[in-house]
Motif scaffolding. Structure first.
Motif, mmCIF file in Angstrom:
data_model
loop_
_atom_site.group_PDB
_atom_site.id
_atom_site.type_symbol
_atom_site.label_atom_id
_atom_site.label_comp_id
_atom_site.label_asym_id
_atom_site.label_seq_id
_atom_site.Cartn_x
_atom_site.Cartn_y
_atom_site.Cartn_z
ATOM 1 N N TRP A 1 11.266 91.484 54.444
ATOM 2 C CA TRP A 1 12.794 92.472 53.855
ATOM 3 C C TRP A 1 12.938 91.044 53.229
ATOM 4 O O TRP A 1 13.594 90.853 51.881
ATOM 5 C CB TRP A 1 13.031 93.720 54.399
ATOM 6 C CG TRP A 1 14.166 93.393 53.495
ATOM 7 C CD1 TRP A 1 14.278 94.658 52.764
ATOM 8 C CD2 TRP A 1 15.652 92.710 53.637
ATOM 9 N NE1 TRP A 1 15.536 94.918 52.295
ATOM 10 C CE2 TRP A 1 16.034 94.004 52.720
ATOM 11 C CE3 TRP A 1 16.154 92.245 54.185
ATOM 12 C CZ2 TRP A 1 17.826 93.509 52.650
ATOM 13 C CZ3 TRP A 1 17.274 91.813 54.222
ATOM 14 C CH2 TRP A 1 18.367 92.723 53.536
ATOM 15 N N LEU A 2 13.170 90.246 54.381
ATOM 16 C CA LEU A 2 14.012 88.796 53.990
ATOM 17 C C LEU A 2 13.194 87.753 53.071
ATOM 18 O O LEU A 2 13.933 87.008 52.178
ATOM 19 C CB LEU A 2 14.489 88.156 54.769
ATOM 20 C CG LEU A 2 14.959 88.835 56.028
ATOM 21 C CD1 LEU A 2 14.786 88.107 57.820
ATOM 22 C CD2 LEU A 2 16.505 88.589 56.088
ATOM 23 N N TRP B 1 11.045 92.855 58.719
ATOM 24 C CA TRP B 1 12.122 91.907 58.818
ATOM 25 C C TRP B 1 12.099 90.872 58.024
ATOM 26 O O TRP B 1 12.493 90.584 56.907
ATOM 27 C CB TRP B 1 13.123 91.879 60.088
ATOM 28 C CG TRP B 1 14.607 93.392 60.002
ATOM 29 C CD1 TRP B 1 14.152 94.163 61.376
ATOM 30 C CD2 TRP B 1 15.168 93.775 59.471
ATOM 31 N NE1 TRP B 1 15.148 94.775 61.345
ATOM 32 C CE2 TRP B 1 15.905 94.702 60.248
ATOM 33 C CE3 TRP B 1 15.680 92.766 58.627
ATOM 34 C CZ2 TRP B 1 16.799 94.774 59.650
ATOM 35 C CZ3 TRP B 1 16.832 93.198 58.362
ATOM 36 C CH2 TRP B 1 17.693 94.582 58.849
ATOM 37 N N ILE C 1 23.766 89.915 56.071
ATOM 38 C CA ILE C 1 23.379 88.957 54.419
ATOM 39 C C ILE C 1 24.004 87.888 54.169
ATOM 40 O O ILE C 1 23.739 86.849 53.655
ATOM 41 C CB ILE C 1 22.877 89.769 53.464
ATOM 42 C CG1 ILE C 1 22.740 90.730 54.394
ATOM 43 C CG2 ILE C 1 23.088 89.706 52.291
ATOM 44 C CD1 ILE C 1 21.887 92.186 53.516
ATOM 45 N N GLN D 1 17.060 98.004 56.846
ATOM 46 C CA GLN D 1 17.158 98.432 55.692
ATOM 47 C C GLN D 1 17.281 99.669 55.120
ATOM 48 O O GLN D 1 15.455 99.834 54.513
ATOM 49 C CB GLN D 1 17.432 97.030 54.789
ATOM 50 C CG GLN D 1 17.689 96.852 53.280
ATOM 51 C CD GLN D 1 17.058 97.372 52.128
ATOM 52 O OE1 GLN D 1 15.739 97.782 52.363
ATOM 53 N NE2 GLN D 1 17.922 98.051 51.549
ATOM 54 N N THR E 1 15.100 87.212 45.353
ATOM 55 C CA THR E 1 15.903 87.823 44.317
ATOM 56 C C THR E 1 17.170 87.023 44.340
ATOM 57 O O THR E 1 17.441 86.366 44.909
ATOM 58 C CB THR E 1 15.920 89.298 44.374
ATOM 59 O OG1 THR E 1 16.502 89.026 45.709
ATOM 60 C CG2 THR E 1 14.881 90.288 44.335
ATOM 61 N N CYS F 1 25.911 94.340 58.069
ATOM 62 C CA CYS F 1 24.854 94.096 57.315
ATOM 63 C C CYS F 1 25.246 93.417 56.435
ATOM 64 O O CYS F 1 24.540 92.635 55.902
ATOM 65 C CB CYS F 1 23.454 95.387 56.988
ATOM 66 S SG CYS F 1 23.133 96.057 59.156
ATOM 67 N N VAL F 2 25.532 93.837 55.130
ATOM 68 C CA VAL F 2 25.834 93.500 53.808
ATOM 69 C C VAL F 2 27.479 93.255 53.575
ATOM 70 O O VAL F 2 26.733 91.798 53.439
ATOM 71 C CB VAL F 2 25.862 95.517 53.012
ATOM 72 C CG1 VAL F 2 26.262 94.608 51.450
ATOM 73 C CG2 VAL F 2 25.138 95.749 53.359
ATOM 74 N N ARG G 1 13.745 89.808 49.655
ATOM 75 C CA ARG G 1 15.575 88.952 49.499
ATOM 76 C C ARG G 1 15.550 88.128 48.965
ATOM 77 O O ARG G 1 16.682 87.999 48.107
ATOM 78 C CB ARG G 1 16.418 89.350 50.656
ATOM 79 C CG ARG G 1 17.653 89.078 50.921
ATOM 80 C CD ARG G 1 18.340 90.347 51.418
ATOM 81 N NE ARG G 1 19.963 90.400 50.614
ATOM 82 C CZ ARG G 1 19.921 91.212 49.887
ATOM 83 N NH1 ARG G 1 19.348 91.814 49.699
ATOM 84 N NH2 ARG G 1 21.293 91.304 49.271
ATOM 85 N N ASP G 2 15.759 87.210 49.816
ATOM 86 C CA ASP G 2 14.884 85.389 48.939
ATOM 87 C C ASP G 2 14.818 85.264 47.441
ATOM 88 O O ASP G 2 15.131 84.045 46.830
ATOM 89 C CB ASP G 2 14.780 84.611 50.249
ATOM 90 C CG ASP G 2 15.888 84.985 51.836
ATOM 91 O OD1 ASP G 2 16.493 85.100 51.480
ATOM 92 O OD2 ASP G 2 14.876 83.721 52.182
ATOM 93 N N TRP H 1 23.007 84.508 56.636
ATOM 94 C CA TRP H 1 22.074 84.232 55.581
ATOM 95 C C TRP H 1 21.799 83.644 54.638
ATOM 96 O O TRP H 1 20.751 82.648 54.739
ATOM 97 C CB TRP H 1 20.782 85.705 55.864
ATOM 98 C CG TRP H 1 19.917 85.597 55.560
ATOM 99 C CD1 TRP H 1 19.056 85.581 54.775
ATOM 100 C CD2 TRP H 1 17.913 85.734 56.975
ATOM 101 N NE1 TRP H 1 17.974 85.556 54.814
ATOM 102 C CE2 TRP H 1 17.836 85.031 55.665
ATOM 103 C CE3 TRP H 1 18.113 84.446 57.839
ATOM 104 C CZ2 TRP H 1 15.965 84.654 56.619
ATOM 105 C CZ3 TRP H 1 16.865 84.539 58.459
ATOM 106 C CH2 TRP H 1 15.867 84.866 57.684
ATOM 107 N N LYS H 2 22.179 83.995 53.375
ATOM 108 C CA LYS H 2 22.130 83.279 52.603
ATOM 109 C C LYS H 2 22.929 81.913 52.744
ATOM 110 O O LYS H 2 21.960 80.441 51.410
ATOM 111 C CB LYS H 2 23.099 83.755 51.464
ATOM 112 C CG LYS H 2 22.314 85.377 50.888
ATOM 113 C CD LYS H 2 22.969 86.101 49.717
ATOM 114 C CE LYS H 2 22.179 87.177 49.678
ATOM 115 N NZ LYS H 2 23.408 87.852 47.610
#
Length: 149
Positions: A142-143, A139, A115, A96, A149, A110-111, A146-147, A118-119
């Protein structure tokens, strides 16, 4: 009967689907994938079936259907296979923020696909998944961000 292929479905082969195809055909190749889907009651014209190997274990598939009903039946079949291989495995040199992250297949996978997968996981599933695929520290960080936000 429709003569034209009006409906297109594009996806990346999920982990279990790749494993199933490989178990039967010993490799991931167009003929093996067509044969596998045929054994599940689907038939595709070779001209309306495209695959592209993007990276390590990342296979992009594009199929054309004549009717929306055929498309929905296939989409339902594929929805039973959810787990995707993580980007740090299939695109090991793309992180990313890296130059290719927001371009082409990297962005699409990825996007657009990974993702959302993953969500969909709960916290325990995420931990098991990261362990299973030996998630690198960068990673993991970053994850985690990301979680939040």
């Amino acid at each position: 009967m429709r003569l034209f292929y009006k409906y297109i479905y594009r996806f990346y082969l999920p982990v279990k689907l790749m494993e199933d195809i490989t178990t039967i055909h010993n490799e991931i190749a167009k003929e093996g994938i067509l044969s596998y889907f045929s054994s599940k009651g689907f038939s595709f014209s070779k001209r309306k079936f495209k695959i592209q190997e993007i990276g390590t274990s990342l296979i992009y598939v594009e199929l054309a259907f004549k009717t929306e009903r055929e498309l929905e039946r296939f989409r339902q079949f594929v929805s039973n296979y959810k787990e995707l291989i993580p980007p740090w495995v299939v695109l090991p040199h793309s992180f990313q923020g890296a130059p290719r992250w927001n371009q082409g297949y990297e962005e699409d996978y990825c996007v657009g696909h990974w993702i959302p997968f993953w969500k969909s996981l709960n916290q325990h599933q995420k931990e098991v998944y990261q362990t299973k695929y030996d998630c690198p520290k960068v990673w993991q960080e970053w994850l985690l961000l990301r979680d939040k936000t």
